[in-house]
Design an enzyme around this catalytic site. Structure first.
Site, PDB file in Angstrom:
ATOM      1  N   ASP A   1      15.831 -45.204  37.887  1.00  0.00           N
ATOM      2  CA  ASP A   1      17.202 -44.966  38.351  1.00  0.00           C
ATOM      3  C   ASP A   1      17.188 -44.332  39.735  1.00  0.00           C
ATOM      4  O   ASP A   1      17.876 -43.349  39.994  1.00  0.00           O
ATOM      5  CB  ASP A   1      17.956 -44.085  37.362  1.00  0.00           C
TER       6      ASP A   1
ATOM      7  N   LYS B   1      20.769 -29.079  31.529  1.00  0.00           N
ATOM      8  CA  LYS B   1      21.430 -30.296  31.068  1.00  0.00           C
ATOM      9  C   LYS B   1      21.545 -30.268  29.547  1.00  0.00           C
ATOM     10  O   LYS B   1      20.561 -30.120  28.841  1.00  0.00           O
ATOM     11  CB  LYS B   1      20.643 -31.536  31.498  1.00  0.00           C
TER      12      LYS B   1
ATOM     13  N   GLY C   1      28.214 -29.843  36.831  1.00  0.00           N
ATOM     14  CA  GLY C   1      28.688 -31.222  36.802  1.00  0.00           C
ATOM     15  C   GLY C   1      28.652 -31.772  35.391  1.00  0.00           C
ATOM     16  O   GLY C   1      28.275 -31.085  34.441  1.00  0.00           O
ATOM     17  N   ALA C   2      29.061 -33.004  35.251  1.00  0.00           N
ATOM     18  CA  ALA C   2      29.067 -33.678  33.951  1.00  0.00           C
ATOM     19  C   ALA C   2      28.912 -35.168  34.182  1.00  0.00           C
ATOM     20  O   ALA C   2      29.182 -35.682  35.272  1.00  0.00           O
ATOM     21  CB  ALA C   2      30.347 -33.379  33.187  1.00  0.00           C
ATOM     22  N   GLY C   3      28.461 -35.864  33.152  1.00  0.00           N
ATOM     23  CA  GLY C   3      28.272 -37.301  33.254  1.00  0.00           C
ATOM     24  C   GLY C   3      28.269 -37.943  31.896  1.00  0.00           C
ATOM     25  O   GLY C   3      28.678 -37.336  30.894  1.00  0.00           O
ATOM     26  N   GLY C   4      27.779 -39.180  31.847  1.00  0.00           N
ATOM     27  CA  GLY C   4      27.824 -39.929  30.606  1.00  0.00           C
ATOM     28  C   GLY C   4      26.929 -39.369  29.523  1.00  0.00           C
ATOM     29  O   GLY C   4      27.221 -39.497  28.334  1.00  0.00           O
ATOM     30  N   MET C   5      25.811 -38.727  29.918  1.00  0.00           N
ATOM     31  CA  MET C   5      24.887 -38.188  28.922  1.00  0.00           C
ATOM     32  C   MET C   5      25.298 -36.813  28.436  1.00  0.00           C
ATOM     33  O   MET C   5      25.028 -36.437  27.298  1.00  0.00           O
ATOM     34  CB  MET C   5      23.472 -38.122  29.494  1.00  0.00           C
ATOM     35  N   GLY C   6      25.912 -36.027  29.301  1.00  0.00           N
ATOM     36  CA  GLY C   6      26.245 -34.677  28.898  1.00  0.00           C
ATOM     37  C   GLY C   6      26.740 -33.846  30.053  1.00  0.00           C
ATOM     38  O   GLY C   6      27.270 -34.358  31.037  1.00  0.00           O
TER      39      GLY C   6
ATOM     40  N   VAL D   1      25.971 -30.530  32.854  1.00  0.00           N
ATOM     41  CA  VAL D   1      24.978 -29.722  33.542  1.00  0.00           C
ATOM     42  C   VAL D   1      25.587 -28.351  33.793  1.00  0.00           C
ATOM     43  O   VAL D   1      26.585 -28.226  34.509  1.00  0.00           O
ATOM     44  CB  VAL D   1      24.534 -30.360  34.873  1.00  0.00           C
TER      45      VAL D   1
END
Length: 670
Positions: free
Chosen positions: A146, A52, A31-36, A38
């Protein structure tokens, strides 16, 4: 960064993705997100991990890098049966990364979207387990900040809380920009909206909303623009219609406007455990032994798909291996032992590093290497079969009496065996068809069984069963002795099944006394019994294991003595080494890898030239070698360690400088 696609399915790697991060091979994306991003990674032993990696542009920001370093530090404090443990990290790498255990299963958000709310029994288990997870986090002095459906995985054994991406210390120290709100709208407490305050009580507010969402499938404060949701949180009431009445009381208190009116995570965990016990008793008639068992007993959530990872073979090895800076794994891997912690507050995790000397204290089985059983043995190997404690060999009948896993420890053993044997199955040569089937437990005989199917010719069968047995021995020994030393099992048994045929016990051995699993690895080629003739190379797995803090008194004493001598000699060589300061235990350490009977010495001092580092490594290797020989002479045959390795931290990882076998003093480096 926690939404890992459909139930954790591995996505193909993209152009530019790394092939290796630290000690892990990268085989795809999760996966991927705002921080980086995975990545899906694989450790040297085949264990699946989630790695991550921070976006390069964010890694260039000193403030963001400091925040990530803080995340790693805080995550390393926390362990528990309903958390996802941090395994390793390098916050100072050019592109910072951290690795956690891979946990199959959808997030709560994915499950509710696809299947709706949790059934009532599972909801009680969910509430109890997630409250206990937060209690473990808060007990370590950490605030999650969170808590939301995307950060809870629904595994086959129960829920796991993950992603400490914006965790910070409960004492208020943090590394975030002034005025920047962290968290997700709808899962942020009223006081955080009003004052920016985020403490354990804020986590409990989010927990109440989380349980309500799990039980109803509705967002407790509705959807819409962030400011609209914030207004409802600060001035409205949560929608709790549909939350079971017994559970609604604690959820309602968790959602109180004033932080002081909310229960602590430990209090909520205790209340939910009592409710869960009532549910389990109503269904099963008698409650399981531990609260972790209760969660498993009440959990009735489809496991979803967990497709096999296509793991490419990687048999290349070098004489000197660089590995990622996994220093932080030292205080973390032992946290996996938290899987046996009782859910009720007061249960304490055991952070252990089981040693062979601990194993040797247990009653020993008859001498002789474990071999294939009489039912499939070739030649005279049947006469060398080990027996159980009661003197009887394992049989198809005892296998039939064995049961499925119960409790966190047994579940961990079963999952590890099936995972690791699955890796073996994928790497079998052509013409060998091996399928691991099930893991069972026979507590009174202290036996762990693996049933399997195997199709191959005679030579292929001998090869395959040797590999299966060796892997079974190593896996069970590691999980039982290192992670769950409270389990009393001492013997592993392989059972071959086939359509139209009775089950056959094909291999059995005592994994406690066979400390190197040599009998399982011995294919009759005449390996020396002390293992000294077997080629050995220090590697990343061994160093990682050595970094796990030991609880064995002999290991601690020898490591402390060796470290003291090495540090004193290092400081005595300051002029020769060009060292500009006095070094100590922060820069030089000693530890043990039970799997390879090896002592590791490592230093993270980076001021030496290559020649100076070689001089230091020669000195340290000599000290380590002589320390092993002294302890062997003192302890006799009970001291299991006879190898040593010295590593030094270079610019991109640990460089293995020296290694050897401690045979005689004259053979030790001078």
């Amino acid at each position: 960064m926690s939404e890992n696609g459909p139930a954790g399915r591995v996505q193909p790697a993209r152009p530019g993705d790394p092939s290796r991060i630290g000690p892990y091979r990268i085989i795809g994306r999760l996966g991927a997100g705002g921080m980086g991003t995975v990545h899906a990674g694989v450790a040297a032993g085949g264990m699946r991990v989630a790695v991550k990696v921070i976006h390069p542009e964010q890694a260039q920001e000193p403030e963001f890098r400091a925040r990530f370093r803080r995340e790693v530090e805080l995550s390393s404090r926390v362990a528990g049966p309903h958390l996802v443990p941090l395994l390793a990290a390098d916050p100072d790498a050019e592109t910072p990364w951290l690795a956690t255990a891979y946990v199959p299963g959808p997030t709560l958000n994915q499950h509710v979207t696809a299947r709706g709310p949790l059934p009532e029994g599972s909801l009680y288990a969910f509430a109890a387990a997630t409250a206990q997870a937060l209690a473990a986090i808060h007990a370590a002095g950490v605030v999650h900040r969170d808590v939301k459906p995307q950060n809870v995985l629904l595994t086959p054994a129960g829920p796991r809380v993950l992603d400490f991406g914006i965790a910070h210390a409960a004492d208020g120290t943090s590394v975030t920009r002034t005025g920047v709100m962290t968290g997700t709208p709808g899962w942020i407490s009223p006081e955080q909206y009003r004052e920016g305050a985020a403490g354990p009580a804020g986590d409990m507010f989010a927990w109440g909303a989380l349980v309500a969402y799990a039980g109803t499938g509705r967002l407790p404060f509705g959807a819409g623009a962030p400011d609209v949701v914030a207004f409802r949180v600060m001035s409205g009431e949560a929608d709790l219609d549909g939350v079971p009445a017994p559970l609604r009381g604690v959820v309602d208190r968790a959602l109180a406007q004033e932080p002081g009116d909310r229960p602590s995570a430990a209090q909520a965990a205790q209340e939910c455990a009592v409710l869960l016990a009532s549910q389990v008793t109503q269904v099963a008639g008698a409650g399981p032994a531990t609260a972790v068992d209760m969660v498993a007993a009440a959990w009735d959530v489809p496991a979803g798909t967990d497709p096999s990872w296509q793991i490419p073979a990687d048999r290349s090895r070098s004489k000197k291996r660089l590995i990622g800076s996994v220093v932080l794994a030292a205080g973390v891997i032992g946290g996996l032992a938290g899987g046996v912690v009782a859910l009720l507050p007061g249960g304490a995790a055991k952070d252990t590093h089981a040693a062979s000397s601990t194993a040797s204290a247990a009653p020993s089985s008859p001498a002789g290497p474990g071999r294939p059983s009489a039912r499939t043995a070739k030649g005279d190997t049947a006469s060398r079969q080990r027996n159980a404690d009661d003197g009887s060999a394992a049989t198809a009948a005892s296998w039939g009496q064995a049961r499925v896993a119960q409790g966190a420890g047994e579940h961990d053993v079963a999952r590890a065996v099936l995972h690791d044997e699955g890796v073996v199955a994928r790497e079998m040569s052509d013409g060998v068809d091996f399928t691991p089937e099930a893991v069972r437990f026979h507590p009174s005989r202290r036996e762990v069984y693996l049933s399997y199917r195997l199709s191959a010719d005679e030579q292929g069968t001998m090869y395959a069963e040797t590999e299966i047995a060796k892997n079974m021995c190593l896996t069970v020994r590691d999980v039982v002795l290192r992670l769950h030393p409270d389990l009393t099992y001492r013997k592993y048994v392989l059972v071959k099944t086939a359509s139209g045929h009775d089950p056959e016990v094909t291999w059995e051995d005592d994994f406690r006394t066979d400390s190197q699993c040599r009998s399982a690895a011995d294919d009759g080629t005449g390996q020396d019994t002390d293992g000294a003739t077997q080629e050995w190379e220090p590697d990343d797995d061994g160093l990682s294991q050595a970094m796990v803090p030991s609880t064995d008194s002999a290991e601690i004493r020898v490591a402390d003595g060796a470290a003291t001598k090495i540090i004193a000699s290092t400081n005595g060589m300051r002029q020769k080494l060009g060292t500009d300061r006095v070094l100590g235990n922060q820069q030089i350490a000693v530890g043990f890898d039970p799997a390879d009977s090896a002592m590791y010495v490592w230093s993270d001092y980076v001021g030496w030239t290559q020649e100076q580092a070689e001089d230091w490594a020669a000195m340290a290797a000599g000290k380590a070698c002589r320390a092993l020989l002294r302890e062997r002479a003192s302890a006799g045959g009970s001291w299991p360690y006879y190898r040593y390795a010295v590593a030094n931290l270079g610019g991109s990882g640990y460089l293995m400088m020296r290694s050897g076998t401690a045979t005689t003093v004259s053979d030790c480096p001078s």
